[in-house]
Structure formats: structure tokens, C-alpha cells
Scaffold this motif. Structure first.
Motif, PDB file in Angstrom:
ATOM      1  N   MET A 264      52.561  36.822  26.027  1.00  0.00           N
ATOM      2  CA  MET A 264      53.549  37.270  27.141  1.00  0.00           C
ATOM      3  C   MET A 264      53.308  38.886  27.518  1.00  0.00           C
ATOM      4  SD  MET A 264      57.564  38.024  26.067  1.00  0.00           S
ATOM      5  CE  MET A 264      57.143  38.992  25.015  1.00  0.00           C
ATOM      6  N   LEU A 265      52.868  39.665  26.532  1.00  0.00           N
ATOM      7  CA  LEU A 265      52.564  41.063  27.059  1.00  0.00           C
ATOM      8  C   LEU A 265      51.200  40.917  27.669  1.00  0.00           C
ATOM      9  CD1 LEU A 265      53.643  43.207  23.853  1.00  0.00           C
ATOM     10  CD2 LEU A 265      54.878  42.728  25.969  1.00  0.00           C
ATOM     11  N   LEU A 266      50.301  40.310  27.433  1.00  0.00           N
ATOM     12  CA  LEU A 266      49.126  39.935  28.059  1.00  0.00           C
ATOM     13  C   LEU A 266      49.206  39.499  29.407  1.00  0.00           C
ATOM     14  CD1 LEU A 266      46.716  38.769  25.319  1.00  0.00           C
ATOM     15  CD2 LEU A 266      46.762  41.119  26.243  1.00  0.00           C
ATOM     16  N   GLN A 267      50.155  38.725  29.737  1.00  0.00           N
ATOM     17  CA  GLN A 267      50.468  38.116  30.911  1.00  0.00           C
ATOM     18  C   GLN A 267      51.369  39.079  31.813  1.00  0.00           C
ATOM     19  OE1 GLN A 267      51.537  34.141  30.758  1.00  0.00           O
ATOM     20  NE2 GLN A 267      49.843  33.662  30.260  1.00  0.00           N
TER      21      GLN A 267
ATOM     22  N   GLU B   7      51.847  61.779  23.969  1.00  0.00           N
ATOM     23  CA  GLU B   7      51.837  62.212  22.415  1.00  0.00           C
ATOM     24  C   GLU B   7      51.090  60.907  21.726  1.00  0.00           C
ATOM     25  OE1 GLU B   7      55.877  62.868  21.484  1.00  0.00           O
ATOM     26  OE2 GLU B   7      56.359  64.155  22.952  1.00  0.00           O
ATOM     27  N   ASN B   8      50.805  61.487  20.543  1.00  0.00           N
ATOM     28  CA  ASN B   8      49.991  60.620  19.431  1.00  0.00           C
ATOM     29  C   ASN B   8      51.200  59.935  18.880  1.00  0.00           C
ATOM     30  OD1 ASN B   8      48.077  59.253  18.365  1.00  0.00           O
ATOM     31  ND2 ASN B   8      47.340  60.807  16.997  1.00  0.00           N
ATOM     32  N   ILE B   9      51.848  58.713  19.408  1.00  0.00           N
ATOM     33  CA  ILE B   9      52.671  58.134  18.976  1.00  0.00           C
ATOM     34  C   ILE B   9      52.112  56.785  18.142  1.00  0.00           C
ATOM     35  CG2 ILE B   9      55.015  56.964  18.890  1.00  0.00           C
ATOM     36  CD1 ILE B   9      55.467  58.766  21.404  1.00  0.00           C
ATOM     37  N   SER B  10      52.275  56.564  16.715  1.00  0.00           N
ATOM     38  CA  SER B  10      51.514  55.376  16.232  1.00  0.00           C
ATOM     39  C   SER B  10      52.932  54.659  15.511  1.00  0.00           C
ATOM     40  CB  SER B  10      50.753  55.668  15.194  1.00  0.00           C
ATOM     41  OG  SER B  10      51.304  56.401  13.919  1.00  0.00           O
ATOM     42  N   GLY B  11      52.697  53.606  15.000  1.00  0.00           N
ATOM     43  CA  GLY B  11      53.658  52.660  14.390  1.00  0.00           C
ATOM     44  C   GLY B  11      54.282  51.683  15.559  1.00  0.00           C
ATOM     45  N   LYS B  12      55.065  50.886  14.387  1.00  0.00           N
ATOM     46  CA  LYS B  12      55.686  49.734  15.328  1.00  0.00           C
ATOM     47  C   LYS B  12      57.272  49.323  14.684  1.00  0.00           C
ATOM     48  CE  LYS B  12      51.664  47.011  16.658  1.00  0.00           C
ATOM     49  NZ  LYS B  12      51.181  45.857  17.264  1.00  0.00           N
ATOM     50  N   ALA B  13      57.967  49.023  15.794  1.00  0.00           N
ATOM     51  CA  ALA B  13      59.395  48.792  15.455  1.00  0.00           C
ATOM     52  C   ALA B  13      59.512  47.297  15.592  1.00  0.00           C
ATOM     53  CB  ALA B  13      60.236  49.472  16.160  1.00  0.00           C
ATOM     54  N   GLU B  14      60.391  46.812  14.925  1.00  0.00           N
ATOM     55  CA  GLU B  14      60.766  45.273  14.810  1.00  0.00           C
ATOM     56  C   GLU B  14      61.585  44.980  16.100  1.00  0.00           C
ATOM     57  OE1 GLU B  14      61.705  41.446  12.119  1.00  0.00           O
ATOM     58  OE2 GLU B  14      62.182  43.253  11.532  1.00  0.00           O
ATOM     59  N   HIS B  15      61.346  44.004  16.753  1.00  0.00           N
ATOM     60  CA  HIS B  15      62.233  43.262  17.816  1.00  0.00           C
ATOM     61  C   HIS B  15      62.564  42.115  17.367  1.00  0.00           C
ATOM     62  CE1 HIS B  15      63.135  40.829  21.348  1.00  0.00           C
ATOM     63  NE2 HIS B  15      63.303  41.857  21.902  1.00  0.00           N
ATOM     64  N   PRO B  16      63.762  41.782  17.420  1.00  0.00           N
ATOM     65  CA  PRO B  16      64.388  40.498  16.651  1.00  0.00           C
ATOM     66  C   PRO B  16      63.936  39.271  16.965  1.00  0.00           C
ATOM     67  CG  PRO B  16      66.124  41.373  18.329  1.00  0.00           C
ATOM     68  CD  PRO B  16      64.899  42.516  18.186  1.00  0.00           C
ATOM     69  N   GLY B  17      63.166  39.062  18.296  1.00  0.00           N
ATOM     70  CA  GLY B  17      62.639  37.825  18.650  1.00  0.00           C
ATOM     71  C   GLY B  17      61.286  37.987  18.905  1.00  0.00           C
ATOM     72  N   PHE B  18      60.649  39.170  18.835  1.00  0.00           N
ATOM     73  CA  PHE B  18      59.427  39.028  19.555  1.00  0.00           C
ATOM     74  C   PHE B  18      58.283  39.785  18.367  1.00  0.00           C
ATOM     75  CE2 PHE B  18      61.417  38.360  23.227  1.00  0.00           C
ATOM     76  CZ  PHE B  18      60.825  37.151  23.886  1.00  0.00           C
ATOM     77  N   SER B  19      58.622  39.983  17.176  1.00  0.00           N
ATOM     78  CA  SER B  19      57.819  40.555  16.147  1.00  0.00           C
ATOM     79  C   SER B  19      57.973  42.111  16.363  1.00  0.00           C
ATOM     80  CB  SER B  19      56.476  39.914  16.100  1.00  0.00           C
ATOM     81  OG  SER B  19      55.797  40.617  14.881  1.00  0.00           O
ATOM     82  N   TYR B  20      56.807  42.779  15.918  1.00  0.00           N
ATOM     83  CA  TYR B  20      56.685  44.108  15.921  1.00  0.00           C
ATOM     84  C   TYR B  20      56.140  44.528  17.171  1.00  0.00           C
ATOM     85  CZ  TYR B  20      58.452  44.211  11.003  1.00  0.00           C
ATOM     86  OH  TYR B  20      59.024  44.188   9.940  1.00  0.00           O
TER      87      TYR B  20
ATOM     88  N   TYR C 254      58.219  49.594  25.814  1.00  0.00           N
ATOM     89  CA  TYR C 254      58.109  50.113  27.226  1.00  0.00           C
ATOM     90  C   TYR C 254      57.955  48.941  28.139  1.00  0.00           C
ATOM     91  CZ  TYR C 254      58.587  53.307  31.209  1.00  0.00           C
ATOM     92  OH  TYR C 254      58.774  54.056  32.253  1.00  0.00           O
ATOM     93  N   GLN C 255      56.541  48.392  27.996  1.00  0.00           N
ATOM     94  CA  GLN C 255      56.240  46.902  28.922  1.00  0.00           C
ATOM     95  C   GLN C 255      57.416  46.105  28.680  1.00  0.00           C
ATOM     96  OE1 GLN C 255      52.669  45.403  27.680  1.00  0.00           O
ATOM     97  NE2 GLN C 255      52.615  43.973  29.403  1.00  0.00           N
TER      98      GLN C 255
END
Length: 94
Positions: free
Chosen positions: A1-4, A50-63, A70-71
Motif C-alpha cells: 500500500m505504501l509502495l503504491q 530531524e533525525n527521527i527514528s522509531g515506529k508507532a503502531e497503527h491499529p490496522g496497518f502495523s508499525y 505522514y504518507q
């Protein structure tokens, strides 16, 4: 989905009941959208500079990373704009 860079072109059955809130007016909505656009631009600059790292969980689309979030937000808005156009076309054709 993000790739497309878009959601799949499929219909997902959801809750058909959407409560109507008569207290929402067009001018208020426009102001909110302008504010959202301004905040979005600030966020975009932060994500890119900024050098931002890490991920946050989306309830339907993983991290998702900040850039993926943003995308995803942009794709989501674009999806709703397309839904609005489809509804308007159905109304015009009936």
C-alpha cells in the motif's frame, strides 16, 4: 500500500450509520482544514530535517515510521476526497 502510495481499489463494508452533527458549519470546517494544512507543513519540515527514528503502531496497518505516518495521512485524505467525488457523481446521476 505504501509502495503504491494509495489504498487498494476495493470497497470495505463499514458501519453505515454516520451521525449528523448540525453544529459543524462550512466556514469552521474550512478554517480547520487551513489550520491542518499549516500544521502539516510544519510536521513535514520536522520529519525531513530531524533525525527521527522509531515506529508507532497503527491499529490496522502495523508499525509505521514518521514518514510512513505522514504518507498514510495524505493517502487517507486523498481516499476521502475520491469517496466524496463518487458520492457527488451518484447524486448527479440520480
Amino acid at each position: 500500500m505504501l509502495l503504491q502510495n494509495s489504498f487498494p481499489d476495493i470497497k470495505i463494508k463499514g458501519n453505515s450509520y454516520i451521525p449528523v452533527n448540525d453544529s459543524i458549519f462550512i466556514n469552521t470546517t474550512k478554517k480547520d482544514l487551513i489550520l491542518l494544512l499549516e500544521r502539516s507543513r510544519v510536521l513535514w519540515k520536522r520529519i525531513n530535517n530531524e533525525n527521527i527514528s522509531g515506529k508507532a503502531e497503527h491499529p490496522g496497518f502495523s508499525y509505521l515510521s514518521p514518514m510512513e505516518w505522514y504518507q498514510f495521512a495524505e493517502m487517507h485524505i486523498r481516499h476521502h476526497i475520491q469517496q466524496k467525488k463518487e458520492i457527488e457523481n451518484k447524486i448527479k446521476s440520480s
